[in-house]
Write an enzyme that holds these catalytic residues in place. Sequence first.
Site, PDB file in Angstrom:
ATOM      1  N   GLY A  44       0.654  -1.200   0.175  1.00 10.25           N
ATOM      2  CA  GLY A  44      -0.011   0.076   0.017  1.00 10.25           C
ATOM      3  C   GLY A  44       0.923   1.013   0.748  1.00 10.25           C
ATOM      4  CD  GLU A  99       0.799   0.724   7.216  1.00  8.23           C
ATOM      5  OE1 GLU A  99       1.198   0.637   5.560  1.00  8.23           O
ATOM      6  OE2 GLU A  99       0.428  -0.548   7.648  1.00  8.23           O
ATOM      7  CG  ASP A 100      -1.135   1.245   3.438  1.00  8.94           C
ATOM      8  OD1 ASP A 100      -0.959   1.004   4.395  1.00  8.94           O
ATOM      9  OD2 ASP A 100      -1.376   1.062   2.418  1.00  8.94           O
ATOM     10  CG  ASP A 103      -8.964   0.293   9.887  1.00  9.74           C
ATOM     11  OD1 ASP A 103      -9.720   0.888   9.731  1.00  9.74           O
ATOM     12  OD2 ASP A 103      -9.063  -0.869   9.625  1.00  9.74           O
ATOM     13  CE  LYS A 131     -10.222   3.656   6.711  1.00 13.57           C
ATOM     14  NZ  LYS A 131     -10.748   2.081   6.690  1.00 13.57           N
ATOM     15  CG  PHE A 152     -12.298  -0.102   1.983  1.00  7.95           C
ATOM     16  CD1 PHE A 152     -11.450  -0.757   2.963  1.00  7.95           C
ATOM     17  CD2 PHE A 152     -11.795  -0.556   1.189  1.00  7.95           C
ATOM     18  CE1 PHE A 152     -10.943  -1.572   2.714  1.00  7.95           C
ATOM     19  CE2 PHE A 152     -10.503  -1.050   0.629  1.00  7.95           C
ATOM     20  CZ  PHE A 152     -10.442  -2.296   1.525  1.00  7.95           C
ATOM     21  CG  ASP A 159      -5.903  -3.537  -1.931  1.00  8.66           C
ATOM     22  OD1 ASP A 159      -4.756  -3.353  -1.092  1.00  8.66           O
ATOM     23  OD2 ASP A 159      -6.229  -4.805  -2.123  1.00  8.66           O
ATOM     24  NE  ARG A 165      -1.745  -2.733  -3.857  1.00  4.20           N
ATOM     25  CZ  ARG A 165      -1.949  -3.078  -2.732  1.00  4.20           C
ATOM     26  NH1 ARG A 165      -1.638  -2.099  -2.182  1.00  4.20           N
ATOM     27  NH2 ARG A 165      -2.168  -4.322  -2.643  1.00  4.20           N
TER      28      ARG A 165
HETATM   29  P1  IMP Z   1      -5.084  -2.758  10.761  1.00  3.18           P
HETATM   30  O1  IMP Z   1      -3.857  -3.073  11.659  1.00  3.18           O
HETATM   31  O2  IMP Z   1      -6.044  -2.759  11.347  1.00  3.18           O
HETATM   32  O3  IMP Z   1      -4.496  -0.874  11.124  1.00  3.18           O
HETATM   33  O4  IMP Z   1      -4.695  -2.401   9.190  1.00  3.18           O
HETATM   34  C1  IMP Z   1      -3.816  -1.780   8.105  1.00  3.18           C
HETATM   35  C2  IMP Z   1      -4.204  -2.442   7.252  1.00  3.18           C
HETATM   36  O5  IMP Z   1      -5.689  -2.615   7.039  1.00  3.18           O
HETATM   37  C3  IMP Z   1      -3.370  -1.290   6.162  1.00  3.18           C
HETATM   38  O6  IMP Z   1      -2.016  -1.576   6.133  1.00  3.18           O
HETATM   39  C4  IMP Z   1      -4.004  -1.615   4.688  1.00  3.18           C
HETATM   40  O7  IMP Z   1      -3.378  -2.133   4.353  1.00  3.18           O
HETATM   41  C5  IMP Z   1      -5.679  -2.003   5.407  1.00  3.18           C
HETATM   42  N1  IMP Z   1      -6.552  -0.968   5.607  1.00  3.18           N
HETATM   43  C6  IMP Z   1      -7.272  -0.582   6.216  1.00  3.18           C
HETATM   44  N2  IMP Z   1      -8.254   0.301   5.976  1.00  3.18           N
HETATM   45  C7  IMP Z   1      -7.649   0.423   4.345  1.00  3.18           C
HETATM   46  C8  IMP Z   1      -9.130   1.084   3.916  1.00  3.18           C
HETATM   47  O8  IMP Z   1     -10.194   2.149   4.100  1.00  3.18           O
HETATM   48  N3  IMP Z   1      -8.908   0.911   2.613  1.00  3.18           N
HETATM   49  C9  IMP Z   1      -7.617  -0.079   1.779  1.00  3.18           C
HETATM   50  N4  IMP Z   1      -6.737  -0.483   2.932  1.00  3.18           N
HETATM   51  C10 IMP Z   1      -7.258  -0.692   4.312  1.00  3.18           C
HETATM   52 MG    MG Z   2      -1.319  -1.767   4.627  1.00  2.34          MG
END
Ligand code: IMP
Ligand code: MG
Length: 177
Positions: A44, A99-100, A103, A131, A152, A159, A165
Amino acid sequence: MRPHEIDRVLLSQKQIQTRVAELGREISLDYADKTPLVIGILNGSFIFIADLVRAFSFHCQVAFIQVSSYYDDTKGSGTVTIKYDPIGNIEGQDILIIEDIIDSGHTLSALLELLRQRNPASIRLCTLLTKPSRREVDIPVDYCGFEIPDEFAVGYGLDYAGLYRNLPFIGVLKFVV
Ligand code: IMP
Ligand code: MG
């Protein structure tokens, strides 16, 4: 790309460009006398990191790491597996993770733990998006591009099912039922 697949634009190409330039300047102040290893989290972050490092005025090395996360929503727990990690010894190095999006925070929490065990001199984290309303574990974010609502997001590296992407902006997907 079929335009009707995107519900609306969340962040335009111009907004992203402006913010990335600002982040580049801000980070450059902090690393003026350092040569960090910048680590992009695949896949990402690939577009963000490409633009961001070109806004840095300090020397840096660039590497990538790939992790995959599996969560059990019912238990609120999960595991993070390292899929690609060519980085090895980082003892005494300054690390800047790119990081992208953050979440729940589980992915970064596990990755930070893994990298801390390798005794770097410092670790800082830069994410393009966050977020905050979705956070389950506290993550120390040093640099953040934008806070977004619980929707999302796709584009500019992010993606859905491996697609979108390559959009030059960040949009919200239209889910058709
Ligand atoms: P976390 O471990 O829940 O913080 O998840 C992070 C990962 O989930 C990110 O690196 C993304 O790959 C994916 N992700 C979470 N939210 C989104 C979104 O809104 N769009 C795309 N990918 C997301
Ligand atoms: Mg990611």
